[in-house]
Design a protein around this motif. Structure first.
Motif, PDB file in Angstrom:
ATOM      1  N   LEU A 139      36.032  33.042  28.758  1.00  0.00           N
ATOM      2  CA  LEU A 139      35.706  32.868  30.175  1.00  0.00           C
ATOM      3  C   LEU A 139      34.708  31.726  30.383  1.00  0.00           C
ATOM      4  O   LEU A 139      34.887  30.868  31.254  1.00  0.00           O
ATOM      5  N   LEU A 192      25.676  37.424  34.632  1.00  0.00           N
ATOM      6  CA  LEU A 192      26.334  38.436  33.802  1.00  0.00           C
ATOM      7  C   LEU A 192      25.998  38.247  32.336  1.00  0.00           C
ATOM      8  O   LEU A 192      26.029  39.193  31.563  1.00  0.00           O
ATOM      9  N   ALA A 206      34.472  37.212  26.934  1.00  0.00           N
ATOM     10  CA  ALA A 206      33.440  36.501  27.680  1.00  0.00           C
ATOM     11  C   ALA A 206      33.348  35.045  27.220  1.00  0.00           C
ATOM     12  O   ALA A 206      33.166  34.133  28.035  1.00  0.00           O
ATOM     13  N   ILE A 255      36.002  40.424  33.569  1.00  0.00           N
ATOM     14  CA  ILE A 255      34.546  40.310  33.380  1.00  0.00           C
ATOM     15  C   ILE A 255      33.927  39.635  34.600  1.00  0.00           C
ATOM     16  O   ILE A 255      32.910  40.076  35.131  1.00  0.00           O
ATOM     17  N   LEU A 256      34.600  38.557  35.065  1.00  0.00           N
ATOM     18  CA  LEU A 256      34.086  37.843  36.238  1.00  0.00           C
ATOM     19  C   LEU A 256      34.122  38.726  37.482  1.00  0.00           C
ATOM     20  O   LEU A 256      33.271  38.611  38.371  1.00  0.00           O
ATOM     21  N   ARG A 302      33.367  41.727  37.751  1.00  0.00           N
ATOM     22  CA  ARG A 302      32.188  42.600  37.860  1.00  0.00           C
ATOM     23  C   ARG A 302      31.193  42.037  38.863  1.00  0.00           C
ATOM     24  O   ARG A 302      30.519  42.766  39.572  1.00  0.00           O
ATOM     25  N   LEU A 303      31.067  40.691  38.856  1.00  0.00           N
ATOM     26  CA  LEU A 303      30.139  40.020  39.775  1.00  0.00           C
ATOM     27  C   LEU A 303      30.726  39.887  41.161  1.00  0.00           C
ATOM     28  O   LEU A 303      30.000  39.806  42.140  1.00  0.00           O
ATOM     29  N   ILE A 357      30.812  44.624  27.629  1.00  0.00           N
ATOM     30  CA  ILE A 357      31.531  43.352  27.814  1.00  0.00           C
ATOM     31  C   ILE A 357      32.037  42.897  26.448  1.00  0.00           C
ATOM     32  O   ILE A 357      31.278  42.849  25.480  1.00  0.00           O
ATOM     33  N   ILE A 375      25.881  31.225  38.386  1.00  0.00           N
ATOM     34  CA  ILE A 375      26.397  32.528  38.852  1.00  0.00           C
ATOM     35  C   ILE A 375      26.914  33.334  37.657  1.00  0.00           C
ATOM     36  O   ILE A 375      26.628  34.524  37.516  1.00  0.00           O
ATOM     37  N   LEU A 376      27.643  32.640  36.777  1.00  0.00           N
ATOM     38  CA  LEU A 376      28.190  33.316  35.597  1.00  0.00           C
ATOM     39  C   LEU A 376      27.071  33.803  34.678  1.00  0.00           C
ATOM     40  O   LEU A 376      27.199  34.832  34.008  1.00  0.00           O
ATOM     41  N   ARG A 416      31.209  48.741  41.370  1.00  0.00           N
ATOM     42  CA  ARG A 416      30.434  49.048  40.154  1.00  0.00           C
ATOM     43  C   ARG A 416      28.973  48.968  40.515  1.00  0.00           C
ATOM     44  O   ARG A 416      28.585  48.163  41.311  1.00  0.00           O
TER      45      ARG A 416
END
Lengths: 205, 205
Positions: free
Chosen positions: B164, B195, B161, A191-192, A194-195, B156, B191-192, A205
């Motif tokens: 995470l 998403l 998530a 998931i991380l 993706r960024l 997702i 930053i996280l 992506r």
């Protein structure tokens, strides 16, 4: 007699690295089975090495713990981790390697916990602080490579992202050890990613 | 005499919760200053409470540590954390609260490290496993709310998530304690949040 002693001493010196390596191996086995010992004496008793012999190689419990970790760690990227491997992938591969060494994550958790005690574990604190700096610097470089190639947004701070990736990897390994059925390190890190995809000519992506 | 004893005992019972709270407060002060003690006896000696008195309230070191953490933790969201607060923001607010209690992050690190030792700290392991489950369930619900509102990508996995976000928050607090000049929990978590933004009618980004 003096000759005998010199010869014996010479033999001990020649054997020292091997003996030291044996001690490190038995220590990590002990940590996997029974947890990290609370003193050098207790660790010596548990692995059947006299306190004096242990002191010959390691001045303190903290020195032994750091040496065991250095010997076994897979947290630092391998030479094969080329620059186009993403920050997240580097940490994921190292998590994969760690999983193969029982006791290593417990030892790592002990070292980072000890390191929080500013005045009580100076050697451990220096080692862990330096290790985090090295890991973050490597990860930040990978984020910058992604930004240069256009795969990672230019407005993400590479150092902040590096701390995030290292933190996520550490925390996920710990949660996975506690609840292997509930937590999947690979899927959560994906998931991380993706960024923070790997650098490359094409957007991931 | 019997009356005196009964009266004394009655008085002790009335005072017990207050005394217990005093012990918990002194314990967390001790942990901030000198680290988490290695035995109930050592903790008692350091805070000036007899081993017998400590045993009256806590059956073991692990019970005391868990009780101190429960008393002071800010990791679980407050009732005011409405459903439209993002998963990342919940953890960030709790990190903010933790920062105000010196010794709490050290204690948390000790509890999670102890919890890894399956057979040696059963009470700690149960507590930490249950806490992670509760935290992840709450965070996953917030991710699902974001997905229902369209602010978070539908592909997702909410549970992945959640793990995470919890991992990133734990790991960043630890890195920040070790290198406050190099690590900024807020900026890295932001930053996280790109998403995993909060639920809401409008997309955050």
């Amino acid at each position: 007699m003096a000759n005998d002693q010199a010869e014996e001493r010479g033999r001990s010196y020649r054997k020292a690295p091997e003996r030291r390596a044996q001690i490190l191996l038995r220590a990590i086995e002990l940590f996997a089975e029974q947890g990290v010992g609370s003193s050098l004496r207790a660790i010596g008793a548990a692995i059947g090495v006299s306190h004096a012999a242990l002191r010959y190689y390691f001045a303190s419990r903290d020195e032994l713990l750091v040496a065991v970790y250095r010997e076994h760690e897979g947290m630092v990227h391998e030479p094969s981790d080329a620059a186009d491997v993403s920050a997240v992938s580097v940490m994921e591969k190292s998590a994969e390697r760690n999983r193969a060494i029982p006791g290593l994550v417990e030892l790592y958790a002990t070292l980072t916990t000890d390191a929080l005690q500013e005045h009580h574990h100076p050697i451990t604190r220096d080692f862990i602080q330096e290790r985090f700096r090295r890991v973050r610097a490597d990860l930040a470089e990978r984020v910058r490579a992604g930004q240069r190639s256009g795969s990672i947004a230019a407005d993400i701070d590479a150092d902040d992202a590096a701390a995030l990736v290292a933190a996520a990897s550490d925390g996920l390994q710990l949660q996975w050890l506690l609840s292997p059925d509930d937590v999947d390190v690979h899927r959560s890190l994906a998931i991380l990613e993706r960024l923070l995809p790997p650098a490359g000519p094409a957007l991931m992506r």
